[in-house]
Design an enzyme around this catalytic site. Structure first.
Site, PDB file in Angstrom:
ATOM      1  N   ASP A 107      97.259  42.374  72.892  1.00 41.79           N
ATOM      2  CA  ASP A 107      98.582  42.141  73.479  1.00 41.79           C
ATOM      3  C   ASP A 107      99.031  43.275  74.389  1.00 41.79           C
ATOM      4  O   ASP A 107      98.617  44.425  74.240  1.00 41.79           O
ATOM      5  CB  ASP A 107      99.631  41.999  72.367  1.00 41.79           C
ATOM      6  N   HIS A 158     102.289  36.353  77.702  1.00 47.12           N
ATOM      7  CA  HIS A 158     103.023  37.133  76.687  1.00 47.12           C
ATOM      8  C   HIS A 158     104.415  37.525  77.190  1.00 47.12           C
ATOM      9  O   HIS A 158     104.949  38.560  76.792  1.00 47.12           O
ATOM     10  CB  HIS A 158     102.205  38.373  76.325  1.00 47.12           C
ATOM     11  N   HIS A 162     107.983  41.475  77.862  1.00 54.60           N
ATOM     12  CA  HIS A 162     107.972  41.647  76.399  1.00 54.60           C
ATOM     13  C   HIS A 162     109.379  41.548  75.821  1.00 54.60           C
ATOM     14  O   HIS A 162     109.810  42.382  75.013  1.00 54.60           O
ATOM     15  CB  HIS A 162     107.319  42.968  76.007  1.00 54.60           C
ATOM     16  N   HIS A 254      96.304  45.634  70.188  1.00 50.23           N
ATOM     17  CA  HIS A 254      97.012  45.914  71.443  1.00 50.23           C
ATOM     18  C   HIS A 254      96.175  46.799  72.355  1.00 50.23           C
ATOM     19  O   HIS A 254      95.542  47.747  71.895  1.00 50.23           O
ATOM     20  CB  HIS A 254      98.356  46.600  71.159  1.00 50.23           C
TER      21      HIS A 254
END
Length: 288
Positions: A107, A158, A162, A254
């Site tokens: 991510d 995504h 964020h 991540h």
């Protein structure tokens, strides 16, 4: 035995029973309550670690009439390598690959420092993964988006920056955010297929799931979270992934959003061991 004696015995019995009942009730009141037990993927939320949004520590409640896995439900054991009962997370988000294979997901990238290191390790071991890309990072580093696609990895939207609270916004605002992110990804890699959306922080709501599905994307959650965004160190990341991963697991890590040296080091240890235990795959993107 006389009637008066029987009456006296009965009164004693009632008094003793009352005392015992009071003691039992008192004992229950002094017992500590059992801690709440989560159900793995559906109960896991990680706080924001990217962007300017305030921390979020719990899921919003489901809308009336919409089911969500019970937080006290026990995970089902794999059945012939499948996890039929564990395939849906919050609001129907995917938390299983649907097969015995496992999927590594990364991510918050792409990031010019960490993404190339992750890509290099994956290429070294011949592993394909899924990258959940933040729109503003894709716009800033289109070359890295192209590298991800060129190496055979799959892509996941995504959100633009964020935004943990994205699911609380209007459907049109959610749609604009997701489409802006897709546009940035496609500007870098025009032939890419963006088959998934992952809500930042796992803060799913019914509106955000509805919009992502309207745009042709599958909501994607996770089953294993080593909380590498908290920088716990390579040892802890490695231990968590190895002890919690089972057939069908979707693993969350991540490649951006902070110091990812621990993630990279853990990945060096994890890849050979995971390949020894499982088959690894990028989540399928379907046809373009």
């Amino acid at each position: 035995m006389s009637a008066s004696t029987l009456r006296a015995a009965g009164m004693v019995t009632v008094a003793v029973a009352a005392l015992l009942g009071s003691a039992f009730a008192l004992g229950r009141s002094l017992m500590p309550e059992q801690p709440h037990r989560g159900s793995g993927a559906a109960a896991s939320v990680h706080a924001p670690h990217y962007g300017d949004q305030p921390p979020s520590t719990e899921f919003p409640g489901p809308p009336a009439g919409h089911g969500e896995p019970s937080p006290d439900a026990s995970p089902s054991a794999p059945d012939n390598g499948r996890q039929a009962d564990d395939s849906e997370g919050p609001y129907g988000a995917e938390v299983s690959t649907g097969s015995a294979r496992i999927a590594l997901t990364f991510d918050d990238g792409p990031d010019p420092q960490w993404t190339p290191q992750v890509l290099s390790l994956l290429k070294e071991y011949g592993v394909h993964a899924t990258f959940c890309v933040v729109g503003e990072n894709a716009e800033a580093h289109p070359d890295l988006v192209r590298s991800i696609v060129a190496d055979g990895h799959s892509l996941c939207n995504h959100s633009w920056n964020h935004d943990i609270t994205l699911g609380e916004r209007s459907p049109q605002a959610i749609r604009d955010d997701l489409m802006r992110t897709n546009d940035a990804i496609l500007a870098a890699a025009p032939n890419a297929r963006i088959a998934y959306f992952r809500q930042p922080g796992g803060a799913w709501t019914y509106p955000v799931v509805s919009v992502c599905e309207e745009l042709g994307m599958t909501p994607l959650h996770w089953a294993v979270d080593p909380t590498d965004w908290q920088v716990p160190g390579a040892d802890k990341i490695t231990e968590t992934v190895l002890t919690q991963t089972r057939p069908g697991s979707i693993v969350l890590m991540h490649d951006a959003g902070g110091d990812r040296s621990g993630t990279v080091e853990a990945l060096q240890r994890l890849l050979p061991e995971l390949l020894h235990r499982f088959q690894l795959e990028a989540l399928p993107t379907g046809t373009t």
